[in-house]
Write an enzyme that holds these catalytic residues in place. Structure first.
Site, PDB file in Angstrom:
ATOM      1  N   HIS A 330      -5.505  -9.096  -3.284  1.00  0.00           N
ATOM      2  CA  HIS A 330      -4.097  -9.180  -2.862  1.00  0.00           C
ATOM      3  C   HIS A 330      -3.989  -9.050  -1.359  1.00  0.00           C
ATOM      4  CE1 HIS A 330      -3.240  -4.772  -2.367  1.00  0.00           C
ATOM      5  NE2 HIS A 330      -4.059  -4.613  -3.381  1.00  0.00           N
ATOM      6  N   ASP A 332      -1.107  -8.094   0.367  1.00  0.00           N
ATOM      7  CA  ASP A 332      -0.111  -7.177   0.909  1.00  0.00           C
ATOM      8  C   ASP A 332      -0.595  -5.739   0.964  1.00  0.00           C
ATOM      9  OD1 ASP A 332       0.007  -7.249  -1.932  1.00  0.00           O
ATOM     10  OD2 ASP A 332       1.992  -6.330  -1.907  1.00  0.00           O
ATOM     11  N   ASP A 354      -7.311  -0.679   0.720  1.00  0.00           N
ATOM     12  CA  ASP A 354      -6.428  -1.245  -0.304  1.00  0.00           C
ATOM     13  C   ASP A 354      -5.614  -2.404   0.274  1.00  0.00           C
ATOM     14  OD1 ASP A 354      -4.956  -1.641  -2.591  1.00  0.00           O
ATOM     15  OD2 ASP A 354      -3.635   0.073  -2.274  1.00  0.00           O
ATOM     16  N   GLU A 385       1.609  -7.476  -4.595  1.00  0.00           N
ATOM     17  CA  GLU A 385       0.959  -6.592  -5.560  1.00  0.00           C
ATOM     18  C   GLU A 385       1.471  -5.167  -5.441  1.00  0.00           C
ATOM     19  OE1 GLU A 385      -1.977  -3.786  -7.238  1.00  0.00           O
ATOM     20  OE2 GLU A 385      -1.302  -3.938  -5.159  1.00  0.00           O
ATOM     21  N   HIS A 583      -3.012   4.103   0.781  1.00  0.00           N
ATOM     22  CA  HIS A 583      -1.633   4.444   1.149  1.00  0.00           C
ATOM     23  C   HIS A 583      -1.543   5.696   2.011  1.00  0.00           C
ATOM     24  CE1 HIS A 583      -0.093   2.221  -2.731  1.00  0.00           C
ATOM     25  NE2 HIS A 583      -1.012   1.529  -2.069  1.00  0.00           N
TER      26      HIS A 583
END
Length: 620
Positions: A330, A332, A354, A385, A583
Site C-alpha cells: 500500500h 498510503d 508501514d 489502506e 504509526h
C-alpha cells in the site's frame, strides 16, 4: 482527514498557458488545498509600458542587474499585480469552476518581511551604496488566516510585495523564495516551482536535457539567471522540512519527466535509493498520487509495465500469463510531518516500516525476477489502506484475480504473517428527551449510552469470545428538545468467528433511543503453513539460514479486504521492519533489515514460480 497542501509558484511566463490552470484545477479536484504564489515580472513590464513609465535598473558589483524599487515605485508594482497578474490567475482558475481568493501580500497582511541591508552597486564603473531599495526577506506568515482562507476557497493566490514589519513601504521579495517560505510556514506537503522549461536543464540549449533528480548542493552548477533563485528556493524548502519539492515545466505538474525533483536525504548506498525516496514522498491517505507516479516511473525504467489504475493504485507487472502471483502493498501512510533522514544505514521517517519498505522491496524483486512463460508477477501499491474505505484493495479484489498473494506489511524479516483479525466497527447513538438532571428517574443520554455499550460488548463477546474491543471516540450534545450521546466502538474479531452472528448480536441491541450503525465489518482471515506461498517462504527462510516465526496479527490489512470476495486463495503477509514502530514518531528501518527481507522475498517468489501450480487454488 486533513487535505494535502500544495504550494505552487507560477512563473509569470507561464500565466498565458491554459494548461497550467487546468493542472492546478486537477490538484483541487483530487482534494488538495492549493496555495499559489504568482510571479509578476511580465505583468510589471506590461503595466509600465502601458503607463509610459520606465523601469529603472541597478547593476550589482557582480554584474547582475536587478529592478530598482525605491519607495515611490512600490505602488506601481502593486498596481501591476492587482490590475494585470492576479486577475489573469483568477480568470484562469474560475474558468474551471474554482472558488479563488487573490491578493497582494502587503495589502492583505498575510506575509510580512524586513528590508535587506543597503546595496552596493556599480554606476559608470564606480561603486556607490543604495539605501532605499525596497527588497527584503520574509519574516512572518499569518498561518491562521491563510488556513482559514484555504478552508473556504478552492485556491488561494498571494503575490509580492509583502508588508514591512518596521512600518516602511512594502517590500518586494523573490516569488520563488516566498513560495518556499510559505511552504515551510504552513507545513506544506508539496512545493512546485513552475517555470517555462522542463525543470532544470543540464544543457540550456537542449529543452529535453532535464536534470531529473538533485540533492542539496548538486543543482546550483546548472542554474543560471532566474533559475538560481528557484534552486535556492527548493533547497530552502528542503531545509525547512518540506518533503516533496520540484521545479517543473509549464505542463509538468503531473508529468514526472518534465521536472527536477529535489531529495533531502541521499541514500548511503545505491540499493537503498528506492526505499529512501519512496519514504521521502508524502503519501498520507487520499494523497498517494505523487508517490504512485514516482514509483510507476521507476518501474517503467526498470523493465516493468506500469500504470496507475482507476482507483489510483500503482500497478506494475512482469509477464503476461494466467498464473499470477500478486504482491499487494500500500502507498498510503497515517498523517505525519517530519523530515525523513538517514542516520548511517538507518532510515527514519513515516512509512519506512508501514509499509513502504515492503512495497519498495516488491518492486525491486519484480524488476529482477525471472517469471516463467504462462505466468505473471503483479505488484500493486494500493491506496487508502490506512483508512476505513480500503478503496484500493477493493479495486484489486474486483479486478486482479490471483492464484496466490503476498501482502506487504511489516512482519520482520524473520517472520511470516499467516493471518489477521477482522475489524467490526460500530457507531452507537442514544437519544433522550431533554430534562433536568435532578428529575425523578432522570436518565441522561451519556448514561443511556454507557448502558448500550455494555450490552453491545456483552452480546458481541458472547459470539466471539476472543474478540478485542476498544472505545475509540465518545461525545454528547444537547438540542432544544433532546440530548444525544455518540460513541464509536471497535472490535477486532478473530479469524473463524461468525461475522454474521456478530453483526446480528450487535444489531439486536438497537431499540427505543438506541441507534446502532455499522461502519465496517471485515472478517478475519488466516491460512496455514502448508499453503503454496507459505511453503515458498519456508524454503526461502531455510536457504537464508533463518528459523522463522509465524504470526496471526490482531490488526487488519488488505488481506482481510481480499478475503471478503476471494475464497480458496492462499495469502500471507511479509515485510521488513518492526511492526511495533507503526504509526509512531520512532518509525525507522535498518538497511540490514531491509536487505534481508528483500532477499527472502526474492527467494520466496522464485520458489513459488518454480513449484507446480496448485489445482485447488484460485480466486472466486
Amino acid at each position: 482527514m486533513t487535505r494535502p497542501l500544495y504550494v505552487v509558484k507560477l512563473g509569470s511566463s507561464t500565466l498565458d498557458r491554459a494548461e497550467v490552470f487546468a493542472e492546478v484545477a486537477e490538484l483541487s479536484r483530487r482534494g488538495a488545498r492549493v496555495l499559489l504564489v504568482s510571479g509578476g515580472a511580465a505583468g510589471i513590464e506590461r503595466h509600465y509600458e502601458a503607463t509610459g513609465r520606465a523601469i529603472r535598473w541597478l547593476e550589482l558589483a557582480n554584474g547582475d542587474k536587478i529592478r530598482y524599487l525605491p519607495p515611490d515605485e512600490v505602488p506601481h508594482v502593486v498596481a501591476a499585480y492587482e490590475e494585470l497578474t492576479l486577475p489573469l490567475v483568477a480568470d484562469g482558475l474560475t474558468a474551471h469552476g474554482l472558488n479563488v481568493f487573490t491578493g497582494v501580500a502587503s495589502r492583505t497582511g498575510l506575509v510580512s518581511g524586513r528590508a535587506n541591508r543597503p546595496l552596493k552597486v556599480s554606476v559608470d564603473d564606480r561603486s556607490r551604496v543604495v539605501r532605499d531599495h525596497r527588497a527584503g526577506t520574509v519574516a512572518a506568515v499569518d498561518t491562521a488566516r491563510l488556513s482559514a482562507l484555504l478552508d473556504t476557497h478552492d485556491v488561494v493566490c498571494v503575490s509580492p510585495p509583502v508588508l514591512d514589519l518596521d512600518g516602511g513601504a512594502a517590500i518586494n521579495v523573490d516569488a520563488d523564495v516566498l513560495a518556499a517560505e510559505l511552504a515551510n510556514a504552513t507545513g506544506a506537503d508539496h512545493l512546485r516551482l513552475v517555470t517555462g522549461t522542463a525543470g532544470l536543464l543540464t544543457d540550456p540549449a537542449d529543452p529535453s536535457a532535464t536534470l531529473r533528480h538533485a540533492h542539496p548542493g548538486e543543482a546550483g552548477r546548472y542554474a543560471g539567471g532566474r533559475m538560481k533563485q528557484k534552486v535556492r528556493a527548493a533547497e530552502l524548502a528542503l531545509a525547512g522540512g518540506v518533503a516533496d519539492v520540484a521545479i517543473t515545466g509549464p505542463h509538468a505538474l503531473a508529468r514526472p519527466a518534465g521536472r527536477t525533483r529535489f531529495w533531502r536525504a541521499p541514500a548511503p548506498a545505491p540499493d537503498l535509493e528506492l526505499l529512501g525516496r519512496a519514504v521521502q514522498v508524502p503519501s498520507v491517505s487520499e494523497d498517494e498520487r505523487e508517490l504512485a507516479e514516482y514509483l510507476a516511473e521507476w518501474a517503467a525504467e526498470h523493465g516493468l509495465t506500469a500504470r496507475i489504475d482507476e482507483a489510483g493504485n500503482l500497478v506494475a507487472a512482469k509477464g503476461a500469463g494466467p498464473r499470477r502471483l500478486l504482491l499487494l502493498g500500500h502507498l498510503d501512510t497515517v498523517p505525519h510531518h517530519w523530515p525523513v533522514r538517514w542516520e548511517g544505514e538507518t532510515l527514519h521517517g513515516r512509512g519506512s516500516v508501514d509499509a513502504k519498505a515492503a512495497l519498495a522491496a516488491f518492486l525491486e524483486v519484480a524488476a529482477e525476477a525471472e517469471v516463467p512463460d504462462g505466468a505473471q508477477l503483479l505488484v500493486v501499491g494500493a491506496v487508502e489502506e490506512e483508512i476505513s474505505s480500503s478503496r484500493g484493495a477493493f479495486h484489486v479484489r474486483d479486478h486482479y484475480p490471483a492464484e496466490a498473494v503476498v501482502v506487504g506489511e511489516p512482519s520482520g524479516s524473520g517472520a511470516l504473517t499467516l493471518g489477521y483479525f477482522g475489524l467490526f466497527k460500530l457507531r452507537i447513538t442514544t437519544t433522550v428527551l431533554s430534562g433536568h438532571s435532578a428529575g425523578y428517574d432522570a436518565l441522561s443520554a451519556p448514561d443511556a449510552l454507557l448502558g448500550a455499550l455494555e450490552r453491545i460488548r456483552a452480546a458481541v463477546l458472547k459470539e466471539a469470545p476472543e474478540a478485542l474491543d476498544a472505545l475509540i471516540s465518545l461525545g454528547s450534545g444537547s438540542e432544544r428538545e433532546v440530548q444525544r450521546a455518540t460513541a464509536v466502538l471497535n472490535f477486532r474479531v478473530p479469524p473463524g468467528a461468525d461475522l454474521a452472528a456478530v453483526r446480528k448480536a450487535a444489531a439486536d441491541q438497537a431499540g427505543d433511543g438506541v441507534e446502532v450503525t455499522e461502519l465496517r465489518a471485515t472478517p478475519g482471515h488466516s491460512g496455514g503453513r502448508t499453503s503454496t506461498p507459505a511453503r515458498a517462504f519456508a524454503r526461502a527462510f531455510a536457504k537464508a539460514g533463518i528459523r522463522p516465526r509465524y504470526l496471526v496479527k490482531k490488526g487488519t490489512s488488505d488481506m482481510n479486504t481480499l478475503a471478503t470476495g476471494w475464497h480458496g486463495v492462499p495469502m500471507v503477509a511479509y515485510g521488513g521492519g518492526d511492526a511495533a514502530l507503526d504509526h509512531t514518531d520512532r518509525e525507522h528501518v535498518t538497511a540490514e533489515e531491509y536487505r534481508t527481507a528483500r532477499a527472502v522475498l526474492a527467494g520466496a517468489v522464485a520458489e513459488w514460480f518454480a513449484a507446480a501450480p496448485a489445482r485447488t487454488e484460485g480466486a472466486s
